[in-house]
Design a protein around this motif. Structure first.
Motif, mmCIF file in Angstrom:
data_model
loop_
_atom_site.group_PDB
_atom_site.id
_atom_site.type_symbol
_atom_site.label_atom_id
_atom_site.label_comp_id
_atom_site.label_asym_id
_atom_site.label_seq_id
_atom_site.Cartn_x
_atom_site.Cartn_y
_atom_site.Cartn_z
ATOM 1 N N ASP A 219 0.715 -1.142 -0.078
ATOM 2 C CA ASP A 219 0.008 -0.006 0.211
ATOM 3 C C ASP A 219 0.853 1.299 0.079
ATOM 4 O O ASP A 219 1.508 1.678 1.163
ATOM 5 C CB ASP A 219 -0.803 -0.097 1.156
ATOM 6 C CG ASP A 219 -1.579 1.104 1.358
ATOM 7 O OD1 ASP A 219 -2.022 2.048 0.484
ATOM 8 O OD2 ASP A 219 -2.234 1.423 2.552
ATOM 9 N N PRO A 220 1.066 1.875 -1.201
ATOM 10 C CA PRO A 220 1.927 3.041 -1.240
ATOM 11 C C PRO A 220 1.236 4.021 -0.216
ATOM 12 O O PRO A 220 2.373 4.814 0.405
ATOM 13 C CB PRO A 220 1.813 3.427 -2.751
ATOM 14 C CG PRO A 220 1.221 2.420 -3.681
ATOM 15 C CD PRO A 220 0.363 1.492 -2.503
ATOM 16 N N ALA A 221 0.200 4.538 -0.095
ATOM 17 C CA ALA A 221 -0.416 5.427 0.718
ATOM 18 C C ALA A 221 -0.093 5.049 2.136
ATOM 19 O O ALA A 221 0.185 6.179 2.871
ATOM 20 C CB ALA A 221 -1.931 5.608 0.471
ATOM 21 N N GLY A 222 0.014 3.749 2.657
ATOM 22 C CA GLY A 222 0.179 3.400 3.822
ATOM 23 C C GLY A 222 1.497 3.600 4.218
ATOM 24 O O GLY A 222 1.999 4.020 5.256
ATOM 25 N N ARG A 223 2.534 3.354 3.283
ATOM 26 C CA ARG A 223 4.168 3.505 3.290
ATOM 27 C C ARG A 223 4.112 4.999 3.790
ATOM 28 O O ARG A 223 5.283 5.270 4.499
ATOM 29 C CB ARG A 223 4.777 2.800 2.112
ATOM 30 C CG ARG A 223 4.639 1.325 2.306
ATOM 31 C CD ARG A 223 5.885 0.567 1.187
ATOM 32 N NE ARG A 223 5.652 1.243 0.085
ATOM 33 C CZ ARG A 223 5.014 0.819 -0.860
ATOM 34 N NH1 ARG A 223 4.274 -0.210 -0.631
ATOM 35 N NH2 ARG A 223 5.123 1.175 -2.018
ATOM 36 N N LYS A 224 3.702 5.818 2.716
ATOM 37 C CA LYS A 224 4.074 7.107 2.710
ATOM 38 C C LYS A 224 3.679 7.795 4.038
ATOM 39 O O LYS A 224 4.203 8.450 4.879
ATOM 40 C CB LYS A 224 3.246 8.016 1.731
ATOM 41 C CG LYS A 224 3.553 9.418 1.549
ATOM 42 C CD LYS A 224 3.213 10.125 0.533
ATOM 43 C CE LYS A 224 3.562 11.348 0.489
ATOM 44 N NZ LYS A 224 3.376 12.342 -0.565
ATOM 45 N N ALA A 225 2.384 7.454 4.654
ATOM 46 C CA ALA A 225 1.750 7.742 5.902
ATOM 47 C C ALA A 225 2.770 7.330 7.239
ATOM 48 O O ALA A 225 3.011 8.122 7.879
ATOM 49 C CB ALA A 225 0.313 7.367 6.225
ATOM 50 N N PHE A 226 3.123 6.283 6.952
ATOM 51 C CA PHE A 226 3.921 5.601 7.984
ATOM 52 C C PHE A 226 5.497 6.630 8.183
ATOM 53 O O PHE A 226 5.842 7.001 8.909
ATOM 54 C CB PHE A 226 4.672 4.141 7.723
ATOM 55 C CG PHE A 226 5.575 3.704 8.422
ATOM 56 C CD1 PHE A 226 5.301 3.078 9.754
ATOM 57 C CD2 PHE A 226 6.767 3.294 8.294
ATOM 58 C CE1 PHE A 226 5.988 2.529 10.599
ATOM 59 C CE2 PHE A 226 7.625 2.825 9.037
ATOM 60 C CZ PHE A 226 7.347 2.455 10.392
ATOM 61 N N LEU A 227 6.094 6.573 6.731
ATOM 62 C CA LEU A 227 7.137 7.629 6.745
ATOM 63 C C LEU A 227 6.903 8.811 7.180
ATOM 64 O O LEU A 227 7.762 9.502 7.906
ATOM 65 C CB LEU A 227 7.473 7.625 5.084
ATOM 66 C CG LEU A 227 9.090 8.543 5.030
ATOM 67 C CD1 LEU A 227 9.979 7.954 5.804
ATOM 68 C CD2 LEU A 227 9.270 8.489 3.604
ATOM 69 N N ASN A 228 5.859 9.546 6.791
ATOM 70 C CA ASN A 228 5.643 10.840 7.451
ATOM 71 C C ASN A 228 5.232 10.978 8.910
ATOM 72 O O ASN A 228 6.131 11.873 9.500
ATOM 73 C CB ASN A 228 4.076 11.542 6.626
ATOM 74 C CG ASN A 228 4.632 11.731 5.415
ATOM 75 O OD1 ASN A 228 5.545 12.066 4.652
ATOM 76 N ND2 ASN A 228 3.431 12.009 4.783
ATOM 77 N N TRP B 160 6.763 9.202 11.139
ATOM 78 C CA TRP B 160 7.995 8.920 11.633
ATOM 79 C C TRP B 160 9.214 9.737 11.311
ATOM 80 O O TRP B 160 10.082 10.211 12.337
ATOM 81 C CB TRP B 160 8.745 7.405 11.441
ATOM 82 C CG TRP B 160 7.859 6.363 12.216
ATOM 83 C CD1 TRP B 160 6.807 5.461 11.643
ATOM 84 C CD2 TRP B 160 8.179 5.918 13.268
ATOM 85 N NE1 TRP B 160 6.507 4.820 13.048
ATOM 86 C CE2 TRP B 160 7.275 4.955 13.904
ATOM 87 C CE3 TRP B 160 9.414 6.369 14.377
ATOM 88 C CZ2 TRP B 160 7.478 4.486 14.972
ATOM 89 C CZ3 TRP B 160 9.286 5.781 15.672
ATOM 90 C CH2 TRP B 160 8.217 4.823 16.052
ATOM 91 N N THR B 161 8.831 10.255 10.233
ATOM 92 C CA THR B 161 9.793 11.517 9.936
ATOM 93 C C THR B 161 9.655 12.995 10.715
ATOM 94 O O THR B 161 10.283 13.798 11.125
ATOM 95 C CB THR B 161 10.010 11.937 8.786
ATOM 96 O OG1 THR B 161 8.764 12.124 7.889
ATOM 97 C CG2 THR B 161 10.783 10.845 8.013
ATOM 98 N N SER B 162 8.211 13.064 11.296
ATOM 99 C CA SER B 162 7.751 14.271 11.838
ATOM 100 C C SER B 162 7.905 14.097 13.300
ATOM 101 O O SER B 162 7.558 15.178 14.030
ATOM 102 C CB SER B 162 6.237 14.491 11.351
ATOM 103 O OG SER B 162 5.395 13.525 12.017
ATOM 104 N N VAL B 163 8.161 13.133 13.833
ATOM 105 C CA VAL B 163 8.418 12.849 15.355
ATOM 106 C C VAL B 163 9.777 13.530 15.784
ATOM 107 O O VAL B 163 10.692 13.638 15.449
ATOM 108 C CB VAL B 163 8.608 11.306 15.590
ATOM 109 C CG1 VAL B 163 8.831 11.190 17.000
ATOM 110 C CG2 VAL B 163 7.367 10.641 15.338
#
Length: 167
Positions: free
Chosen positions: A153-162, A164-167
């Motif tokens: 799921d590209p959207a799920g991967r992107k949401a995960f990355l976003n 963790w990078t915003s923490v």
């Protein structure tokens, strides 16, 4: 008809890039590996033939569950051999969940005894070997189910990355 199907699969394959193929392979490889390991664990036990009948009967009595009996998992094992291990994994987790701690210990003893005899590991305690086998079976079943629930799921991967990078 064959030329149409062949043309369609060539067209579909032509639309896949290296990243797409790698994504598909990664999404399925963990599940296939876990399913293979699950089958390997079952293969270490006595075969469900006349010779292994006593083992399976003892396992049923000691564990208090019929979920692991060959008659109840045969179709699931065959599906797993074809790469679809989620039903077998669910059945295994149901069996383990149904066991009380004393039943699990008793099942571990039965399994450990069979493994000691077949693998010639006389210096290890049967209870320890059986409990390790049961834990491995349980964790591997979980891995099969976990790998199946993850999707490409590209959207799920992107949401995960976003996230963790915003923490």
């Amino acid at each position: 008809m064959d030329s149409i199907a062949g043309g369609r699969s060539q067209l579909e394959a032509g639309q896949l890039d290296v990243e797409g193929v790698a994504g598909i392979a990664a999404a399925h490889s963990a599940g296939y590996a876990a399913t293979g390991h699950l089958l390997g664990l079952l293969a270490a036990l006595p075969s469900p033939t006349k010779e292994g009948e006593r083992f399976w009967s003892n396992l049923w009595r000691s564990s208090g569950t019929a979920y692991l009996l060959p008659v109840n998992i045969k179709a699931l094992v065959l599906r797993s051999l074809a790469g679809e291990g989620t039903a077998l994994a669910r059945q295994i987790l149901s069996a383990v969940d149904e066991m009380t701690p004393p039943q699990r210990a008793a099942a571990g003893e039965v399994i450990g005894q069979a493994l000691v005899e077949s693998d010639h590991l006389p210096d290890l305690k049967t209870q320890v070997i059986g409990e390790l086998w049961l834990r491995d079976l349980e964790l591997t079943a979980w891995r099969v189910l976990h790998a199946d629930r993850r999707s490409d799921d590209p959207a799920g991967r992107k949401a995960f990355l976003n996230a963790w990078t915003s923490v």
